[in-house]
Motif scaffolding. Structure first.
Motif, mmCIF file in Angstrom:
data_model
loop_
_atom_site.group_PDB
_atom_site.id
_atom_site.type_symbol
_atom_site.label_atom_id
_atom_site.label_comp_id
_atom_site.label_asym_id
_atom_site.label_seq_id
_atom_site.Cartn_x
_atom_site.Cartn_y
_atom_site.Cartn_z
ATOM 1 N N ASN A 195 -1.768 -13.159 17.945
ATOM 2 C CA ASN A 195 -2.844 -12.856 17.010
ATOM 3 C C ASN A 195 -2.777 -11.399 16.591
ATOM 4 O OD1 ASN A 195 -4.858 -13.700 15.365
ATOM 5 N ND2 ASN A 195 -6.478 -13.349 16.846
ATOM 6 N N SER A 196 -1.633 -11.018 16.071
ATOM 7 C CA SER A 196 -1.469 -9.633 15.638
ATOM 8 C C SER A 196 -2.308 -9.355 14.397
ATOM 9 C CB SER A 196 0.009 -9.342 15.379
ATOM 10 O OG SER A 196 0.486 -10.124 14.314
ATOM 11 N N ILE A 197 -2.625 -8.099 14.232
ATOM 12 C CA ILE A 197 -3.456 -7.670 13.107
ATOM 13 C C ILE A 197 -2.567 -7.015 12.059
ATOM 14 C CG2 ILE A 197 -5.325 -6.139 12.382
ATOM 15 C CD1 ILE A 197 -6.468 -6.431 15.220
ATOM 16 N N SER A 198 -2.713 -7.469 10.832
ATOM 17 C CA SER A 198 -2.030 -6.860 9.696
ATOM 18 C C SER A 198 -3.061 -6.177 8.824
ATOM 19 C CB SER A 198 -1.294 -7.917 8.867
ATOM 20 O OG SER A 198 -0.259 -8.500 9.598
ATOM 21 N N CYS A 199 -2.646 -5.079 8.242
ATOM 22 C CA CYS A 199 -3.549 -4.290 7.413
ATOM 23 C C CYS A 199 -2.898 -4.073 6.055
ATOM 24 C CB CYS A 199 -3.797 -2.954 8.119
ATOM 25 S SG CYS A 199 -4.849 -1.835 7.194
ATOM 26 N N HIS B 91 -0.958 -3.995 13.876
ATOM 27 C CA HIS B 91 0.423 -4.072 14.342
ATOM 28 C C HIS B 91 1.385 -3.889 13.176
ATOM 29 C CE1 HIS B 91 -1.965 -6.379 17.264
ATOM 30 N NE2 HIS B 91 -1.194 -5.762 18.124
ATOM 31 N N ARG B 92 0.857 -4.097 11.978
ATOM 32 C CA ARG B 92 1.664 -4.034 10.757
ATOM 33 C C ARG B 92 0.786 -3.520 9.639
ATOM 34 N NH1 ARG B 92 3.080 -9.232 7.441
ATOM 35 N NH2 ARG B 92 4.609 -8.421 5.993
ATOM 36 N N GLU C 251 4.528 -0.601 12.419
ATOM 37 C CA GLU C 251 5.451 -0.815 11.314
ATOM 38 C C GLU C 251 4.679 -0.635 10.001
ATOM 39 O OE1 GLU C 251 7.790 -4.687 9.463
ATOM 40 O OE2 GLU C 251 6.850 -4.830 11.409
ATOM 41 N N ILE C 252 5.210 0.176 9.115
ATOM 42 C CA ILE C 252 4.598 0.360 7.800
ATOM 43 C C ILE C 252 5.574 -0.159 6.758
ATOM 44 C CG2 ILE C 252 3.714 1.998 6.092
ATOM 45 C CD1 ILE C 252 2.916 3.837 8.372
#
Length: 166
Positions: free
Chosen positions: A3-7, A105-106, A138-139
């Motif tokens: 359940n990683s969070i992406s932004c 996380h991303r 990671e961007i």
């Protein structure tokens, strides 16, 4: 399931002539990403204004976090005395990221710079100058097909020259 969070971060408006620079940020977990995928949420520039208005409350309710930052023309004018508009945007994005409650996380950022990697480095530098404890994930900075074509296309003379005569 992971359940990683992406932004995702995007901007609208580019300065004092038109109005404020507005930066939007949305953080989603996997469940939120799936919900938005099912209702076909995509780049706001490809969606009509009326559809954006309808999607806004759904996105806000689905997001782990969301932020909207408006940088008024007066502040832009003041900051432009020492920084480029791209630098100002990178600084503000870094401030928004460092102040998130849930670390992503991303991160996906729509580049304001013509060279995506330079913009990524600029954001990382701004984050580091604000907070050394922020672990930079990671961007990603998506590159459009037009930008890829520009990279592949050999540069040609501008035509602003006289031909050499022997």
């Amino acid at each position: 399931m992971d359940n990683s969070i992406s932004c995702g971060i995007d901007e609208a408006g580019r300065g004092p002539v038109i109005g404020p620079l507005v930066i939007g940020l949305v953080s989603l977990d996997n469940e939120g990403k799936e919900i938005l995928r099912k209702i076909n949420v995509r780049d706001s520039k490809r969606v009509s204004a009326s559809r954006r208005t309808k999607l806004e409350p759904i996105i806000k309710e689905t997001a782990r976090e969301w932020k909207i930052l408006k940088i008024q023309p007066r502040e832009i004018d003041f900051l432009r005395k020492r920084h480029s508009l791209n630098q100002i945007e990178a600084m503000k994005i870094a401030e928004m990221l460092v102040n998130l409650e849930n670390r992503p996380h991303r991160i996906i950022v729509d580049s304001a710079d013509s060279i995506a990697e330079d913009y990524r480095k600029r954001i990382v530098h701004c984050i580091n100058s604000i907070c050394n404890e922020f672990e930079i994930p990671e961007i990603e900075i998506p590159v459009s097909e037009d930008e890829i074509k520009k990279i592949r296309r050999p540069k040609r003379p501008s035509g602003n020259y006289l031909p050499h005569k022997r």
